[in-house]
Each structure stands twice: as C-alpha cells, then as structure tokens.
Design an enzyme around this catalytic site. Structure first.
Site, short mmCIF file in Angstrom:
data_model
loop_
_atom_site.label_atom_id
_atom_site.label_comp_id
_atom_site.label_asym_id
_atom_site.label_seq_id
_atom_site.Cartn_x
_atom_site.Cartn_y
_atom_site.Cartn_z
N CYS A 196 19.08 72.41 75.37
CA CYS A 196 19.34 73.96 75.93
C CYS A 196 18.97 75.29 75.32
O CYS A 196 18.48 76.09 76.23
CB CYS A 196 20.88 74.04 76.68
SG CYS A 196 22.13 74.03 75.45
N CYS A 215 19.73 71.07 79.53
CA CYS A 215 19.90 70.41 78.59
C CYS A 215 18.82 69.05 78.38
O CYS A 215 18.92 68.17 77.67
CB CYS A 215 21.29 69.71 78.22
SG CYS A 215 22.47 70.99 78.31
N LYS A 236 32.38 65.51 77.91
CA LYS A 236 32.22 67.11 77.91
C LYS A 236 32.37 67.42 79.34
O LYS A 236 31.44 66.88 80.15
CB LYS A 236 30.86 67.21 77.31
CG LYS A 236 30.55 68.76 77.17
CD LYS A 236 29.13 68.96 76.45
CE LYS A 236 28.70 70.42 76.53
NZ LYS A 236 27.44 70.41 75.78
N GLU A 283 33.29 57.02 79.81
CA GLU A 283 32.20 57.83 79.13
C GLU A 283 32.43 57.61 77.56
O GLU A 283 31.43 57.08 76.82
CB GLU A 283 32.34 59.15 79.25
CG GLU A 283 31.77 59.88 80.60
CD GLU A 283 30.09 59.76 80.39
OE1 GLU A 283 29.62 59.73 79.25
OE2 GLU A 283 29.56 60.23 81.23
N LYS A 343 35.68 67.94 74.70
CA LYS A 343 35.29 69.27 74.88
C LYS A 343 35.41 69.83 76.17
O LYS A 343 34.98 69.14 77.08
CB LYS A 343 33.71 69.50 74.28
CG LYS A 343 33.38 70.92 74.38
CD LYS A 343 31.92 70.81 74.04
CE LYS A 343 31.45 72.19 74.15
NZ LYS A 343 29.93 71.96 74.12
N SER A 347 34.20 78.09 72.63
CA SER A 347 33.93 79.79 72.60
C SER A 347 35.22 80.36 73.56
O SER A 347 35.55 81.50 72.92
CB SER A 347 32.54 80.14 72.83
OG SER A 347 32.24 79.47 74.21
C1 PBG Z 1 24.88 72.48 74.03
C2 PBG Z 1 26.41 73.10 73.66
C3 PBG Z 1 27.31 73.71 74.52
C4 PBG Z 1 28.32 73.98 73.60
C5 PBG Z 1 28.23 73.30 72.50
N1 PBG Z 1 26.96 72.66 72.67
C6 PBG Z 1 27.19 74.70 75.49
C7 PBG Z 1 26.91 74.18 76.93
O1 PBG Z 1 26.90 72.86 77.25
O2 PBG Z 1 26.58 75.07 77.87
C8 PBG Z 1 29.60 75.12 73.89
C9 PBG Z 1 30.35 75.37 72.60
C10 PBG Z 1 31.19 76.42 72.85
O3 PBG Z 1 31.68 77.04 73.92
O4 PBG Z 1 32.00 76.84 71.81
N2 PBG Z 1 24.80 71.88 75.22
#
Ligand code: PBG
Length: 324
Positions: free
Chosen positions: A121, A129, A194, A232, A247, A273
């Site tokens: 991505c 992605c 995720k 998963e 996550k 984040s």
């Molecule tokens: C990449 C990825 C993402 C995050 C980690 N790897 C973003 C997404 O899937 O949009 C997010 C990490 C975070 O928010 O700290 N695919």
C-alpha cells in the site's frame, strides 16, 4: 472473616512482589518510517503522531543511535518510496528504500532485530495492498509480488518479515520462497488478525498510504467478528507463521485473550497509530496523564495475553518510563 484484598496492597514492595504482569524492553518493537529522499537527514514530524517522524536514512540511523543504548531490542520498518506505480514495484526493488535502510541499520547495529512490514500500500499509486484491476483488489495476482518483497527484505538482511496485506495464502507463498532460497531460519510474524480499523488514520498520513478509492474492507477483517479471528490465525499458523499478531490492540483485547487461549504460538499485538494519537491528544489537552495512561494501556495488552507489543511508545518507555 472476609477477604482482605488490601493486605497485599499496603506497601510498594508488597504490590511489586505480587504483580502478575510486567513490561520489559524485550517486549517492545518500535516502528519507524523511512523516506526515500536525496536529503538523507530528512526529518519531518507526523502531525497526528507527535514525536514520531518520517526519516531519511541518516536521520533514522541517528535516531536508532540515540535509543539503542537505552535498551532498544527491535524495530519494524515502513518505507515511503520516491515513486509509486500500479503494481508497487518499489516494494520489491533490491535497491528500494526499505532494502537500503535494512542494510545500513544492520551494518551499524548488527544485534538489533530488524523486522520489515511486507505490504504494497505504501508503494502503489492507488494505495491498496494488492494489485487492482477494474476497481477490485486481486488476491492471487498479488501473492507473487508480496513474496518477492519479503525475499528482497531478507536478502538485504532483515531478521524477520511481517506481512500486513491480508491477502489469503500469502504466508504459505512467503514461507515457500524464503525456504527455496535457503532462508528457512527467518521467522514470519504474520498480521494474522488485522481488522479494517479506523484507528489506522494517523499511520496513513505517516506512510502516505491512504487508499485513493474505496476502503480496505474486502481484505481486512470486519471489527465485529471474533470466531473469524480464530480461523485467520489457524490458517496462518498452518501456512507457517512463527508469530501471530492482532491489530489494533486495545479495542481488541478480547481477541488477544481468545487467541492466547487457543494457540501456543508467540502472540504480538500492534498498538496502532490511532491508539497512540488518542493518548497524545488527550495529554496535550491536559485531560490525561500521558505516561500513566500509556503504561496502563501497554500492561493491559500484555495482561490480555500478548507477548510482544509493537508500539510508538517504545522510545518514550526506554527513555523515561522504565521503572514500571
Ligand atoms: C500496511 C499497514 C498499516 C498499518 C500497518 N501496516 C495500515 C493499513 O493497513 O492501512 C497500520 C499501523 C498503524 O496504524 O499504526 N498495510
């Protein structure tokens, strides 16, 4: 007679003695965003993630140089390439931003564990992605590109790869291609569970990876689902994942606990984040105590069952909060 829970809470050392969960430097992985740019000292703060930066390669080395002596054990690298295209070619370029960064970091800090995020991505012009055709993210056509990306990271010296794309079957493909080239000792930390979460907002600013159309709901998981998380995780373990990840972390503690009970594999959680930004923002307003709330969140994630936490608070923990 009644239960006197307060007996063991009456003194600091008594509380320490009976504490059930601990947070150590070894538990934490610090994410870094490395930018492909002429200016190797490039350093730009991410507005929604105070204290976190987009870094040129020399700025990254300098930053690690400051934190490593404090006990930094592991980092995860995200790349921001100069050029993006339809198929994310910079992701698997042997001279790409992450590949070069891995080489330089391992050269300077051979003992540091360098994990790489494997995804397209940040490298695709559409911000998805995987490979996109007629507005759809194609699964099987993406797998080859992901395994090429993982292999190029490992060839550059990565200690571990962490696929975060959520395409089906990618762990199997990546495991096979690493084995084929003799890298059977390189572990895979799979973003197994995720969710399609709104807590990734600030990351997409940091990594410049927001999807240009639609969202990620056709590949990332639906937040209300728990039984699907077990499927998963099971699939990724069968395909060869060494560590499984959940996550985001705090809004998904129940998922962490469920996977802890169902599987024996080491379990990681990503305090993402948005979780970081929430605490930072409230602290800035003077509404919450940053240190205490961050530590309480981190310990909750461990108590729920995570062995490892990917956290933007790692640096701060090592600098100022290690006494807990
Ligand atoms: C990449 C990825 C993402 C995050 C980690 N790897 C973003 C997404 O899937 O949009 C997010 C990490 C975070 O928010 O700290 N695919």
């Amino acid at each position: 007679m009644f239960f006197r829970g307060r007996r063991l809470r009456s003194k600091t050392y008594l509380r320490d003695m009976v504490r059930e969960t601990h947070l150590r430097a070894e538990d934490l992985i610090q994410p870094y965003f490395v930018v492909e740019t002429e200016d190797k000292n490039f350093c730009k703060e991410i507005s929604s993630m105070p204290g976190q930066y987009q870094l040129g390669i020399d700025a990254l080395l300098k930053k690690i140089g400051e934190i490593y002596p404090l006990g930094l054990k592991a980092i995860i690298l995200f790349g921001i390439p100069e050029k993006k295209d339809e198929v994310g070619s910079s992701a698997y370029n042997p001279d790409g931003v992450v590949q070069v960064a891995v080489k330089e970091v391992k050269n300077k800090f051979p003992e540091l564990i360098v994990v790489t995020d494997v995804c397209l991505c940040e490298y695709t012009s559409h911000g998805h992605c995987g490979v996109v055709r007629e507005g759809k993210v194609l699964n099987d056509q993406t797998l080859n590109l992901l395994s090429r990306t993982a292999l190029s990271h490992v060839r550059a010296g990565a200690d571990m790869v962490a696929p975060s794309d959520m395409m089906d079957g990618r762990i199997k493909m990546i495991r096979e291609s690493l084995d084929q080239y003799g890298f059977y000792n390189i572990p895979i930390m799979s973003y197994a569970v995720k969710y399609a979460s709104s807590f990734y907002g600030p990351f997409r600013e940091a990594a410049e990876s927001a999807p240009q159309f639609g969202d990620r709901k056709t590949y990332q998981m639906d937040p209300p689902n728990k039984r699907e998380a077990i499927r998963e995780a099971k699939a990724d373990i069968e395909e060869g994942a060494d560590i499984i990840m959940v996550k985001p972390a705090l809004p998904y503690l129940d998922i962490i606990t469920t996977l802890r009970q169902k599987f024996d594999h080491p379990l990681a959680a990503y305090q993402v984040s948005g979780e970081f930004a929430q605490i930072k923002a409230a602290a800035k307003m003077g509404w919450l105590d940053e240190k205490m709330v961050a530590l309480e969140s981190l310990i909750s994630i461990k108590r729920a069952g995570a062995d490892i936490i990917l956290s933007y608070f790692t640096e701060e923990f090592l600098k100022n909060w290690q006494e807990i």
